[in-house]
Scaffold this active site. Structure first.
Site, PDB file in Angstrom:
ATOM      1  CD  GLU A  43      79.302  76.667  80.751  1.00  0.00           C
ATOM      2  OE1 GLU A  43      80.337  77.292  80.507  1.00  0.00           O
ATOM      3  OE2 GLU A  43      79.247  75.705  81.555  1.00  0.00           O
ATOM      4  CE  LYS A 115      83.107  79.167  82.361  1.00  0.00           C
ATOM      5  NZ  LYS A 115      82.939  77.786  81.861  1.00  0.00           N
ATOM      6  CB  CYS A 156      80.017  76.891  84.286  1.00  0.00           C
ATOM      7  SG  CYS A 156      80.384  75.120  84.480  1.00  0.00           S
TER       8      CYS A 156
END
Length: 288
Positions: A43, A115, A156
């Site tokens: 990330e 995300k 993440c």
């Protein structure tokens, strides 16, 4: 689907995208030299910068972003599949996307993923994060049908939402991913168990490249990039937070074998939730 060699690159990205792009070249060259045909970065490959104004000053749109351009060139040069775990991209209305890019062997972008889940937390060591104040969340998970496997994309904090990976597995993904910049505190407590849990409960390989160490902007990330097999075995792991490359050979047939042994994807049934309170029952919406 065939056996392929995967590499997860552990980085310590700084605040300058150009320096990070130069590091990316070296890491990918090294991974390819070790035989990798699928390479994943963590990330925020392009920059880790907690100062919002400073971050905005180095951001570019996708067509002008140095990480996107460099990754495209690397994928084409080495004829590999290159997965940029994410990088910050300027989008419309002065917003920022935390966006993953997946490049094919011709250098073209095969897919993108923004995300979905924003890391809005207050940790007990004084750290406070409000990603929703900076980033525009995505709405759709992505499963990419590759020559060697179906692969699901996540980033993440998404790893804490098992329903996302279950949806990917039900869509046929035998490889799932969660490249990350986990904080040291949360990583020490939860990183390894979350990675293995997502692999086991979905009968899938889990590949997660990570940021590691103390970064220029002052944050500290956990590192410990990891590759987990569908039965839960750790195939490769960085045992530290320093920059590194981990390698493992991935056989998608092992995903089918794990799902045959424990067919929980097939055995799942919808169910309701009853809340009992002083003799009264309230039925909530059905779940699955």
């Amino acid at each position: 689907m065939s056996v392929f060699r995967a590499a997860a690159i552990q980085m310590r990205s700084g605040v300058d995208p150009q320096r990070n792009a130069a590091d990316l070249v070296d890491y990918v060259d090294d991974a390819v030299g070790k035989g990798a045909v699928y390479v994943q970065t963590p990330e925020m490959t392009g920059a880790l910068q907690r100062d919002r104004k400073a971050l905005a000053s180095v951001l570019r749109g996708e067509s002008e972003d140095i990480i996107v351009r460099t990754a495209s060139e690397l994928a084409a040069r080495h004829k590999i599949h290159l997965h940029i775990g994410s990088t910050a991209i300027a989008v419309e209305d002065s917003k920022i996307a935390n966006r993953a890019f997946f490049f094919g062997p011709d250098g073209n972008i095969l897919t993108r993923y923004d995300k979905i889940h924003m890391f809005d937390v207050d940790l007990d060591n004084g750290e406070s994060w409000r990603e929703s104040a900076v980033y525009s969340p995505g709405n759709d998970t992505v499963v990419l049908d590759l020559p060697f496997a179906k692969l699901g994309l996540a980033i993440c904090y998404d790893v804490r939402f098992p329903q996302l990976f279950r949806a990917q597995a039900l869509a046929g993904a035998s490889v799932i991913t969660a490249p990350a910049a986990f904080t040291r505190q949360t990583g020490e407590a939860h990183w390894n168990v979350l990675q293995r849990a997502r692999a086991i409960e979905n009968g899938a390989f889990m590949i997660s490249a990570a940021q590691g160490g103390v970064h220029e902007d002052g944050r500290e990330t956990f590192g410990h990039s990891i590759i987990v097999a569908p039965w839960g075995e750790v195939l490769a792991e960085a045992a530290h937070a320093d920059p590194a490359i981990i390698i493992a050979d991935i056989d998608p047939a092992l995903s089918a074998a794990a799902r045959a042994k424990v067919p929980n994807l097939k055995n799942a049934r919808p169910f309701g939730v009853l809340v009992e309170n002083d003799g009264r029952s309230e039925r909530l919406a059905d779940a699955s």
